[in-house]
Enzyme design. Sequence first.
Site, PDB file in Angstrom:
ATOM      1  N   GLU A   1       2.119  -3.470   5.730  1.00  0.00           N
ATOM      2  CA  GLU A   1       1.208  -3.110   4.637  1.00  0.00           C
ATOM      3  C   GLU A   1       1.538  -3.912   3.388  1.00  0.00           C
ATOM      4  O   GLU A   1       1.177  -3.522   2.276  1.00  0.00           O
ATOM      5  CB  GLU A   1       1.306  -1.609   4.334  1.00  0.00           C
TER       6      GLU A   1
ATOM      7  N   ILE B   1       0.858  -1.195   0.000  1.00  0.00           N
ATOM      8  CA  ILE B   1       0.000   0.000   0.000  1.00  0.00           C
ATOM      9  C   ILE B   1       0.889   1.238   0.000  1.00  0.00           C
ATOM     10  O   ILE B   1       1.777   1.378   0.853  1.00  0.00           O
ATOM     11  CB  ILE B   1      -0.927   0.006   1.228  1.00  0.00           C
TER      12      ILE B   1
END
Length: 293
Positions: free
Chosen positions: A201, A159
């Site tokens: 992430e 991300i």
Amino acid sequence: ISDLFSHAIEAENGMEALKAFTKNDIGFIITDVEMPNVNGFRFISTVRDMDKGRDVPVIILSGTRHDIADKIKGLTLGANDYVLKPFEPEELVARVKVLIKMQQLQEELKEKNAILEMLSLTDELTGLPNRRYYYNNIRMQLALSKRHNFRIALLLLDIDHFKEINDTYGHDVGDMVLKNFAAALSESNRTGELIARVGGEEFVMCLFKADQKGAIMAAERIRKATEDLSFSAQDGRGFKITVSIGVAFCPDQHAQDHDELYKNADQALYRAKRAGRNRVAVYDPKVDGKNDD
């Protein structure tokens, strides 16, 4: 005894007992040692060799005087208890109740162990398979890919600017982003694809028997689905996220094992980040092979 069970089946000899056991769902066995055709010892041994008979409680009844030797033999073959004739009916009932209770406790323990095993392979925040699950499965799949000559595509997803999301909106919002991204990833997941959260992430998707075109299409599908996500902070501020994806393949001339595969996908991901993020990059040894990161 009949009061303890909803249904009971009687067999006249060991062979009939084996047929009855094979054809029916039997949850408890009380057998004599001396029986025509197949005696109790052979009957128990045969039952224990069957998958369905491994955990069924068994009590042996015997009127022989070779009590110690026969008892040891019966217990060694897999009987749970051994009762000598003559016996008091109340004693047999009590022994049956004890074994039923033990079986119930064992089933509860199996269920709890299954839950614990599932939890140990699941990421607590997102509900996706975790890093341990991923490594357990990918190495097995890589071995299969070499044996059956098919390629595996590894998509490494990160991300974009996730640290800034945490710093700007707080970790609760960051957790919400991870959960929603994981949900979108699951919705994009198709049969035969392995997804997992392997870092903060960072996520992975593995495609089996995949070519480059199919892998890029899958990566673009996820990238676009991520663009469509919308979030709101606690103060009402809205924001969106993007994801960068690195793609690599194994086996090929640049990756023959998982470590090389993951490194190649990571280098492709690094290039996607450097090129502006929110994009898909396929490992290119002429470019990515020069990266040390």
